[in-house]
Structures are given as C-alpha cells and as structure tokens.
Design a protein around this motif. Structure first.
Motif, PDB file in Angstrom:
ATOM      1  N   THR A 268       0.686  -1.256  -0.035  1.00 43.38           N
ATOM      2  CA  THR A 268       0.062  -0.026   0.154  1.00 43.38           C
ATOM      3  C   THR A 268       0.825   1.206   0.101  1.00 43.38           C
ATOM      4  N   GLU A 269       2.058   1.100   0.548  1.00 42.75           N
ATOM      5  CA  GLU A 269       2.801   2.248   0.449  1.00 42.75           C
ATOM      6  C   GLU A 269       3.425   2.847  -0.867  1.00 42.75           C
ATOM      7  N   LEU A 270       3.449   1.699  -1.707  1.00 41.73           N
ATOM      8  CA  LEU A 270       3.835   1.962  -3.409  1.00 41.73           C
ATOM      9  C   LEU A 270       2.751   2.971  -3.761  1.00 41.73           C
ATOM     10  N   PHE A 271       1.699   2.701  -3.474  1.00 44.30           N
ATOM     11  CA  PHE A 271       0.347   3.322  -3.950  1.00 44.30           C
ATOM     12  C   PHE A 271       0.394   5.200  -3.375  1.00 44.30           C
ATOM     13  N   SER A 272       0.936   5.069  -2.055  1.00 48.00           N
ATOM     14  CA  SER A 272       0.839   6.166  -1.437  1.00 48.00           C
ATOM     15  C   SER A 272       1.960   7.311  -1.992  1.00 48.00           C
TER      16      SER A 272
ATOM     17  N   SER B  48       6.036 -11.138  -5.033  1.00 48.33           N
ATOM     18  CA  SER B  48       4.897 -11.241  -5.643  1.00 48.33           C
ATOM     19  C   SER B  48       3.895 -10.082  -5.512  1.00 48.33           C
ATOM     20  N   GLU B  49       3.766  -9.802  -3.959  1.00 47.70           N
ATOM     21  CA  GLU B  49       2.650  -8.854  -3.856  1.00 47.70           C
ATOM     22  C   GLU B  49       3.162  -7.374  -4.298  1.00 47.70           C
ATOM     23  N   LEU B  50       4.430  -7.027  -4.145  1.00 46.06           N
ATOM     24  CA  LEU B  50       5.054  -5.702  -4.628  1.00 46.06           C
ATOM     25  C   LEU B  50       4.832  -5.613  -6.148  1.00 46.06           C
ATOM     26  N   GLU B  51       5.225  -6.833  -6.932  1.00 49.05           N
ATOM     27  CA  GLU B  51       5.246  -6.969  -8.301  1.00 49.05           C
ATOM     28  C   GLU B  51       3.862  -6.714  -8.832  1.00 49.05           C
ATOM     29  N   ALA B  52       2.812  -7.161  -8.382  1.00 50.13           N
ATOM     30  CA  ALA B  52       1.494  -7.040  -8.625  1.00 50.13           C
ATOM     31  C   ALA B  52       0.965  -5.586  -8.512  1.00 50.13           C
ATOM     32  N   VAL B  53       1.406  -5.125  -7.317  1.00 52.06           N
ATOM     33  CA  VAL B  53       0.881  -3.874  -7.035  1.00 52.06           C
ATOM     34  C   VAL B  53       1.820  -2.926  -8.158  1.00 52.06           C
ATOM     35  N   LEU B  54       3.115  -2.921  -8.269  1.00 48.50           N
ATOM     36  CA  LEU B  54       3.671  -2.108  -9.398  1.00 48.50           C
ATOM     37  C   LEU B  54       2.997  -2.278 -10.975  1.00 48.50           C
ATOM     38  N   GLU B  55       2.817  -3.667 -11.072  1.00 51.49           N
ATOM     39  CA  GLU B  55       2.011  -3.730 -12.429  1.00 51.49           C
ATOM     40  C   GLU B  55       0.739  -2.940 -12.467  1.00 51.49           C
ATOM     41  N   GLU B  56       0.098  -2.992 -11.600  1.00 51.79           N
ATOM     42  CA  GLU B  56      -1.330  -2.436 -11.350  1.00 51.79           C
ATOM     43  C   GLU B  56      -1.207  -1.044 -11.469  1.00 51.79           C
ATOM     44  N   ILE B  57      -0.204  -0.352 -10.559  1.00 51.50           N
ATOM     45  CA  ILE B  57       0.017   1.040 -10.796  1.00 51.50           C
ATOM     46  C   ILE B  57       0.306   1.608 -12.250  1.00 51.50           C
ATOM     47  N   ARG B  58       1.408   0.732 -13.006  1.00 53.43           N
ATOM     48  CA  ARG B  58       1.823   0.891 -14.345  1.00 53.43           C
ATOM     49  C   ARG B  58       0.663   0.835 -15.338  1.00 53.43           C
ATOM     50  N   ASP B  59      -0.130   0.009 -15.344  1.00 56.77           N
ATOM     51  CA  ASP B  59      -1.307  -0.121 -15.978  1.00 56.77           C
ATOM     52  C   ASP B  59      -2.202   1.214 -15.736  1.00 56.77           C
ATOM     53  N   GLU B  60      -2.493   1.662 -14.592  1.00 53.67           N
ATOM     54  CA  GLU B  60      -3.302   2.733 -14.497  1.00 53.67           C
ATOM     55  C   GLU B  60      -2.544   3.965 -15.077  1.00 53.67           C
ATOM     56  N   LEU B  61      -1.431   4.138 -15.080  1.00 52.69           N
ATOM     57  CA  LEU B  61      -0.669   5.433 -15.481  1.00 52.69           C
ATOM     58  C   LEU B  61      -0.610   4.962 -16.928  1.00 52.69           C
ATOM     59  N   SER B  62      -0.428   3.883 -17.147  1.00 49.03           N
ATOM     60  CA  SER B  62      -0.129   3.966 -19.000  1.00 49.03           C
ATOM     61  C   SER B  62      -1.454   4.158 -19.597  1.00 49.03           C
TER      62      SER B  62
END
Length: 287
Positions: free
Chosen positions: A47-51, A89-103
């Motif tokens: 969640t800190e990556l989202f923040s 795996s948790e961090l990777e999933a979040v990073l990919e989700e954020i990347r998809d949103e930004l892209s």
C-alpha cells in the motif's frame, strides 16, 4: 541494506548505461526518502507504493521510470534471496497495477521503427564489425537487450525450412515464460540471407556476437549522434515487431514472438491503422 544497494548498483553497471544507473539510483533514493531513513526498503508494504505514487508531483513518464527502477531493485533483491517470493509477488502485482493505471492515462505514442534508409546508413557504418552482427541479430529477432546479453549458442535451432529460431528459457525473459522467436525479416529474401549468415556467426558465438550491454548502449548512443539518426538498441526491436505487423502476422502471434504480457499491448501500440499496410494486405489476398 547498504550491502544490497551496493550489489544492485554493481549489477546495474554491468547491464545498463551509466545514465540509467544514475537515474535508477536516484529513483530508488526518492522512494527511500519518502519512507524515511528508519524504514527499510525490504519491509515496505504494498500500500505504501500506492501512497508514494499518489503523493508524487512527477509527470506520468517520470513516474513510469521510477516504477521501472523500483521493480528492477525488488526483482534483484528477490533473486538474490533478500526478499521472500510471497512479498516480492505482492510488490510486483502492485507495481504492475500502478503501471497499467498510469499507462492508460498516458497518450499512446507509436514506437518509431527504423526506415530502410536509416537501416542502410547504420549498417553501412558498422559493416565488417561485431556491431554489424549484433545489430543484425537484434533486428531480425526483436529480443530485448536484457535477453540478448543472456543468449547462448544452444538457444538457436534451425527448422526444416532453413530458418533459425531462438528458444528463450523462462529465466531470461521479461514475462518469466519460455518463448520461441523466429529469425526473420520483412521479406523472404532478406530472411534467407540473414539465416545464411547465422550459419557462420554461430560457429563461434562468443567471438562473433556476444557483447556487453553497457558497451553496446554507449556505442549506439554515440553512433546515433554521429549519424544524426534518433535510435537506440530498442529501436531494432520496434522495427522487428513493426515488420511482423506489416507482413500480416495476426496480433496473437506477434504478441508471442514479441513476448508482450497481453495482446492488448500489442494491438494498442503496433496495430494502428495504416493505409499502406491495408492496401498491401488486400493485394496479397488477391494474388
């Protein structure tokens, strides 16, 4: 933690340009600054990556660069045993989700494929050097630089038609999935020509084709400036994929050859309508 960071930067220096090393180090430093000196990068919560992203004033392009650097660091930490598979795996999933949103919010820009004139000028300049062979393999296979530097002679095999294929093992691909890649060009004639050359080059792969990523990137950047042609190592991959599209290969096949994570990426980036391509496909259909 300092030991891990030192190892990471040392690894970056072997495979990335000096400019990328500086950029990635700065990006990770930005995340550490956000978390605070007392917080460990290895103990970060997803969640800190989202923040971190939500609180940033950086442009979308800059944020995507930060995500690439952060993902590279955590992937390195996981592979070296500093991070558990579950946490990674948790961090990777979040990073990919954020990347998809930004892209999705970033206007899609078509990648620039090199023109025939540009390719001719580049290959004329590097003729009879190792870079001619390296650029050729990049151009006719479309592999990423990170994959190229891990290639071995035994990854190549030739089928009954005389075409070489690359069997990329899961551990060297971006998706972590085995991939088959044909060594082909925009025409049958060009395809057969490069495959004939490979017969000779593969006799001594290390001497003829192997090169360090950093050296290749530095050389390519300097050559780009000298020739006045805007291109990078990745431009050969864009050209390979564009040639597949223009030759009429369906999107799901191009996706697999290119190693994209999903067919939407392939379609959104490369299958933009082209009157020239449409006309060519109709003419081929009528033959």
């Amino acid at each position: 933690m300092d030991r891990l960071l030192d190892l990471w930067v040392k690894s970056l220096s072997r495979t990335k340009s000096q400019r990328t090393v500086i950029t990635y180090t700065m990006c990770l430093g930005s995340l550490q600054k956000y978390l605070g000196k007392k917080s460990s990068l290895l103990e970060i919560e997803p969640t800190e990556l989202f923040s971190y992203v939500d609180s940033s004033n950086l442009s979308t392009s800059s944020l995507l660069t930060h995500l690439s650097a952060i993902k590279h660091f955590y992937k390195f930490a996981f592979r070296r045993g500093w991070l558990s598979k579950e946490h990674y795996s948790e961090l990777e999933a979040v990073l990919e989700e954020i990347r998809d949103e930004l892209s999705s919010s970033k206007p899609q820009k078509s990648p620039k494929a090199l023109s025939r004139e540009e390719l001719d000028r580049i290959f004329q300049t590097v003729r009879d050097t190792k870079y001619e062979r390296v650029y050729s393999l990049l151009l006719y296979s479309g592999v990423r630089l990170s994959e190229y530097v891990q290639l071995r002679r035994d990854f190549f095999y030739r089928d009954k038609s005389g075409i070489y294929w690359l069997r990329l093992p899961a551990e060297i691909t971006k998706r972590g999935k085995e991939r088959l890649v044909p060594i082909i060009g925009p025409s049958k004639e060009e395809t057969m020509k490069i495959n004939e050359k490979l017969d000779e080059w593969l006799e001594d792969y290390d001497a003829y084709i192997r090169v360090k990523a950093g050296s290749l990137q530095v050389y390519t950047n300097r050559l780009s400036q000298r020739l006045g042609i805007s291109f990078s190592v990745h431009s050969f991959r864009h050209t390979y994929i564009t040639n597949l599209v223009n030759s009429g290969f369906p999107a799901e096949v191009v996706k697999e050859f290119a190693g994209h994570s999903n067919v939407k990426t392939t379609i959104d980036i490369y299958y933009r309508f082209s009157q020239e391509r449409a006309k060519s496909l109709v003419e081929n259909f009528l033959r």
